[in-house]
Design an enzyme around this catalytic site. Structure first.
Site, PDB file in Angstrom:
ATOM      1  N   SER A   1       0.625  -1.416   0.116  1.00 57.38           N
ATOM      2  CA  SER A   1      -0.054  -0.046   0.064  1.00 57.38           C
ATOM      3  C   SER A   1       0.841   1.156   0.051  1.00 57.38           C
ATOM      4  CB  SER A   1      -0.839  -0.087   1.100  1.00 57.38           C
ATOM      5  OG  SER A   1      -1.909   1.059   0.936  1.00 57.38           O
TER       6      SER A   1
ATOM      7  N   HIS B   1      -7.474  -5.639  -0.255  1.00 57.24           N
ATOM      8  CA  HIS B   1      -5.902  -4.950  -0.046  1.00 57.24           C
ATOM      9  C   HIS B   1      -5.542  -5.306   1.307  1.00 57.24           C
ATOM     10  CE1 HIS B   1      -4.256  -0.993  -0.671  1.00 57.24           C
ATOM     11  NE2 HIS B   1      -4.134  -0.594   0.705  1.00 57.24           N
TER      12      HIS B   1
END
Length: 392
Positions: free
Chosen positions: A162, A367
């Protein structure tokens, strides 16, 4: 939705004391990185890395073969803990068990990066004047240099998740000499462009300027500090058994990260909330919001006059991805609502050197599955280790 949250919070905070104490949180929710490493059979070194602008960051090291050094960098609202809280299944311990020399870094702002040579995070607002730019330009640079000096290697391989990938793209484009210091970079859930967000994430970005104005009016620069009231409330909501797990997961995870409940079981969710979210700056969220609204992977926008003073142009310049020449693997989740497939494809097209590219097979892979899924060893690790071999 807000009514449901309010009612649930009231119910949880008014639980009888006897009921609350009956539920004991998992031990791993309370242990720090070093303690987790020791619990699972590894010695852990802690090093202080001082950046050019004075931030003091804790860097964890599990010694292994010197020629097999790997550096891991976490995402926003996170810390190095994210790579070890899965215990023996975690990426850190899986690598350590294979003999890799594992380093897990922290960027400024979280509990392992809340020190400075002269600024006080509790009293100096200047301490919190940073975003993803500083995480790459200063923090990642200092950590890479420290590892190279310690290991006496000329280059290392890195893995980012990320914002940890954003930091890499910043560093490699603004300080091109680091393309030689990082011989291979694996980007888990890559984040550069945020052009194709969908509700509710896109809705939040649209009201981002209003939220920022509100936080700024209250003088709030640090978000979700460890042991803050907000963090304690999150831990309370998410640690009261299966009902609160369902609510916490649905509200905090699925709308923004992609629903995939089978990969994060209730007991482990309690471990997660003992470590995450970790603190960051208000400015960090603002920068990501600017990237989404402008549809450009660009430097922080300070406003016309300040932009001209800092950048000599009225609009903040885009990061020059054409300067990134290191070997890169982009690993993407089809159900990732933050690192969208279209946006990663856009990033891929702008890199001068064709990167390796892998779309995760499970359709619901989201994610946080890249760091917390209970089947990472089946679906993710084979590709990570094959990429590392390619980068040798």
């Amino acid at each position: 939705m807000s009514t449901i949250i309010s009612i649930t919070v009231i119910l949880l905070v008014t639980l009888p004391a006897s009921l609350s104490v009956l539920h004991t949180r998992p031990e791993d929710a309370k242990l720090n990185f070093t303690e987790l490493g020791i619990k699972y059979g590894h010695s852990v070194e802690e090093h202080d890395v001082v950046t050019e602008d004075g931030y003091i960051l804790t860097l964890f090291h599990i010694p292994g073969k010197r020629s097999q050094s790997i550096l891991l960098i976490h995402g926003i609202f996170d810390s190095a803990d994210t790579f070890i809280i899965r215990g023996q299944l975690s990426l850190v311990l899986t690598m350590a068990n294979k003999g890799y020399d594992v380093w897990a870094g922290n960027t400024r702002g979280n509990k392992y990066g809340r020190r400075h040579t002269y600024l006080d995070p509790d009293t100096d607002a200047e301490f919190w004047d940073f975003s993803l730019h500083e995480a790459g330009y200063y923090d990642l640079a200092a950590i890479v240099d420290f590892v190279l000096e310690w290991t006496d290697e000329k280059s290392i391989r890195t893995i980012g998740h990320s914002q940890g990938t954003s930091a890499h793209f910043v560093l490699l484009s603004t300080r091109p000499e680091y393309n030689k210091k990082i011989k291979g970079f694996i980007a888990l859930a890559p984040v550069a462009f945020l052009n194709n967000l969908i509700p509710p994430v896109s809705t939040v970005t649209e009201v981002g300027p209003v939220i920022n104005k509100f936080l700024k009016s209250l003088g709030i620069e640090e978000l979700l500090r460890d042991q803050s009231a907000a963090r304690e409330l999150i831990e309370l909501i998410c640690s009261q058994g299966i009902i609160s797990y369902d609510l916490c997961y649905i509200l905090a995870n699925s709308p923004f990260l992609g629903f995939d409940s089978k990969r994060i079981e209730p007991d482990f969710w309690e471990v997660i909330t003992g470590h995450c979210p970790a603190a960051t700056s208000r400015k960090s969220l603002v920068h990501f919001d600017q990237i989404a609204l402008s549809k450009r992977f660009a430097n922080y926008d300070y406003g016309t006059l300040e932009n001209f003073r800092r950048y000599k142009v009225l609009v903040p310049p885009s990061y020059n991805l054409g300067k990134i020449t290191t070997n890169i693997s982009l690993i993407v989740g089809q159900n990732d609502l933050l690192s969208r497939v279209k946006d990663v494809n856009n990033l891929k097209s702008l890199l001068p050197r064709e990167p390796k590219y892998h779309l995760m097979e499970p359709i619901l892979w989201n994610h946080v599955d890249f760091v917390w899924a209970n089947d990472m060893d089946v679906y993710l690790y084979p590709y990570i280790f094959s990429s590392l071999e390619d980068f040798e």
